[in-house]
Enzyme design. Structure first.
Site, PDB file in Angstrom:
ATOM      1  N   GLY A 107       1.827   9.483   0.852  1.00 35.91           N
ATOM      2  CA  GLY A 107       1.644  10.428   1.946  1.00 35.91           C
ATOM      3  C   GLY A 107       0.512  11.408   1.739  1.00 35.91           C
ATOM      4  O   GLY A 107       0.666  12.600   2.021  1.00 35.91           O
ATOM      5  N   ARG A 109      13.592  -5.514  14.136  1.00 40.53           N
ATOM      6  CA  ARG A 109      12.647  -4.395  14.180  1.00 40.53           C
ATOM      7  C   ARG A 109      13.128  -3.322  15.155  1.00 40.53           C
ATOM      8  O   ARG A 109      13.012  -2.121  14.906  1.00 40.53           O
ATOM      9  CB  ARG A 109      11.264  -4.904  14.571  1.00 40.53           C
ATOM     10  CG  ARG A 109      10.133  -3.923  14.355  1.00 40.53           C
ATOM     11  CD  ARG A 109       8.793  -4.552  14.666  1.00 40.53           C
ATOM     12  NE  ARG A 109       8.470  -5.652  13.774  1.00 40.53           N
ATOM     13  CZ  ARG A 109       7.928  -5.501  12.577  1.00 40.53           C
ATOM     14  NH1 ARG A 109       7.640  -4.280  12.129  1.00 40.53           N
ATOM     15  NH2 ARG A 109       7.642  -6.556  11.827  1.00 40.53           N
ATOM     16  N   MET A 155       3.840   2.259   7.299  1.00 41.45           N
ATOM     17  CA  MET A 155       3.422   0.858   7.304  1.00 41.45           C
ATOM     18  C   MET A 155       4.435  -0.022   8.049  1.00 41.45           C
ATOM     19  O   MET A 155       5.049  -0.931   7.486  1.00 41.45           O
ATOM     20  CB  MET A 155       3.227   0.365   5.866  1.00 41.45           C
ATOM     21  CG  MET A 155       2.232   1.184   5.075  1.00 41.45           C
ATOM     22  SD  MET A 155       0.592   1.264   5.877  1.00 41.45           S
ATOM     23  CE  MET A 155       0.066  -0.422   5.674  1.00 41.45           C
ATOM     24  N   LEU A 159       5.302  -0.944  15.228  1.00 43.00           N
ATOM     25  CA  LEU A 159       6.305  -0.300  16.069  1.00 43.00           C
ATOM     26  C   LEU A 159       6.584  -1.120  17.315  1.00 43.00           C
ATOM     27  O   LEU A 159       5.704  -1.743  17.887  1.00 43.00           O
ATOM     28  CB  LEU A 159       5.828   1.101  16.460  1.00 43.00           C
ATOM     29  CG  LEU A 159       5.533   2.031  15.277  1.00 43.00           C
ATOM     30  CD1 LEU A 159       4.881   3.304  15.778  1.00 43.00           C
ATOM     31  CD2 LEU A 159       6.806   2.341  14.498  1.00 43.00           C
ATOM     32  N   HIS A 173      -5.928   5.169  11.228  1.00 46.33           N
ATOM     33  CA  HIS A 173      -6.196   3.790  10.822  1.00 46.33           C
ATOM     34  C   HIS A 173      -7.501   3.759  10.035  1.00 46.33           C
ATOM     35  O   HIS A 173      -8.496   4.370  10.450  1.00 46.33           O
ATOM     36  CB  HIS A 173      -6.312   2.897  12.065  1.00 46.33           C
ATOM     37  CG  HIS A 173      -6.522   1.455  11.730  1.00 46.33           C
ATOM     38  ND1 HIS A 173      -5.507   0.657  11.260  1.00 46.33           N
ATOM     39  CD2 HIS A 173      -7.631   0.676  11.770  1.00 46.33           C
ATOM     40  CE1 HIS A 173      -5.984  -0.566  11.032  1.00 46.33           C
ATOM     41  NE2 HIS A 173      -7.261  -0.575  11.338  1.00 46.33           N
ATOM     42  N   GLU A 219     -10.542  10.998   6.043  1.00 47.04           N
ATOM     43  CA  GLU A 219      -9.234  11.073   6.688  1.00 47.04           C
ATOM     44  C   GLU A 219      -8.613  12.451   6.476  1.00 47.04           C
ATOM     45  O   GLU A 219      -8.053  13.048   7.406  1.00 47.04           O
ATOM     46  CB  GLU A 219      -8.309   9.995   6.118  1.00 47.04           C
ATOM     47  CG  GLU A 219      -8.708   8.573   6.436  1.00 47.04           C
ATOM     48  CD  GLU A 219      -7.751   7.556   5.842  1.00 47.04           C
ATOM     49  OE1 GLU A 219      -6.599   7.937   5.532  1.00 47.04           O
ATOM     50  OE2 GLU A 219      -8.143   6.391   5.692  1.00 47.04           O
TER      51      GLU A 219
END
Length: 208
Positions: free
Chosen positions: A12, A62, A87, A90, A106, A171
């Site tokens: 994280g 899922r 990861m 969805l 991403h 990022e």
């Protein structure tokens, strides 16, 4: 004050960047994971942030997992759900539940290199630049409206690991600002484009 729930699967580092940015007028309500051993959960708990996990392997589908995760997320009444290295692909049901308040980071310059192994693919394709994209999440994988992009050069001797490390630094700069601009109401989706108010600080950029 905006409630933020962050989803992670590992250490994280982007979650940590957001927390350490101490963004005004947001409350990190919880950090959740599909991995009970995710290092980022311990890091967040040490800082007094609520944490929880669900092992996706314990669900028959899922959608069943997503429904259970949505229940946990909704308990915190989030204004924004942040995918910071979560990861999981969805389901459309998950994406629709948080439409317009679900963002992801991403590690490529979308629409190039959706999915996995982005740095290897960028090097193999002979790209001279690579980078990351922060975007709103839609049911189509890695295709939602772009909030911000940061680019870095690809050097001749780069490996996937060295390129990933260079992109990660970008990022960590862009993601907290994206959260801040969302919380301040400076981002608006128009079609498939994010229109930013003049006071928004996000810009595409080239960083070494």
């Amino acid at each position: 004050m905006k409630n933020i729930v962050i989803l992670i699967s590992g250490r994280g580092s982007n979650m940590q960047a957001i927390v350490e940015a101490a963004i005004p007028d947001i409350h990190i309500a919880a950090v959740l994971s599909n991995n009970e051993h995710a290092a980022g959960l311990a890091w967040a708990a040490e800082r007094g942030i609520a944490t929880d996990s669900l092992n996706h392997k314990g669900f028959g589908s899922r959608l069943e997992f997503d429904q259970a995760m949505m229940e946990k997320i909704d308990a915190y009444q989030p204004d924004l759900v942040v995918l910071a290295g979560f990861m999981r692909i969805l389901t459309p049901e998950f994406c629709r539940r948080y439409e317009g308040r679900l963002i992801n980071i991403h590690p490529s310059l979308l629409p190039a290199f959706t999915g996995l192994h982005t740095h290897e693919r960028a090097i193999e394709a002979g790209c001279r630049i690579a980078g990351c994209t922060i975007h709103f999440v839609t049911p189509e994988l890695d295709c939602g409206p772009v909030i911000a992009q940061g680019a870095v050069p690809v050097f001749d001797d780069d490996t996937a690991d060295t390129l990933a490390a260079r992109v990660l630094k970008v990022e960590h700069q862009l993601f907290p600002q994206a959260v801040a601009d969302f919380a301040a109401g400076r981002l608006k989706i128009v079609g498939n484009r994010v229109v930013r108010s003049p006071s928004a600080k996000l810009e595409s950029q080239l960083l070494a």
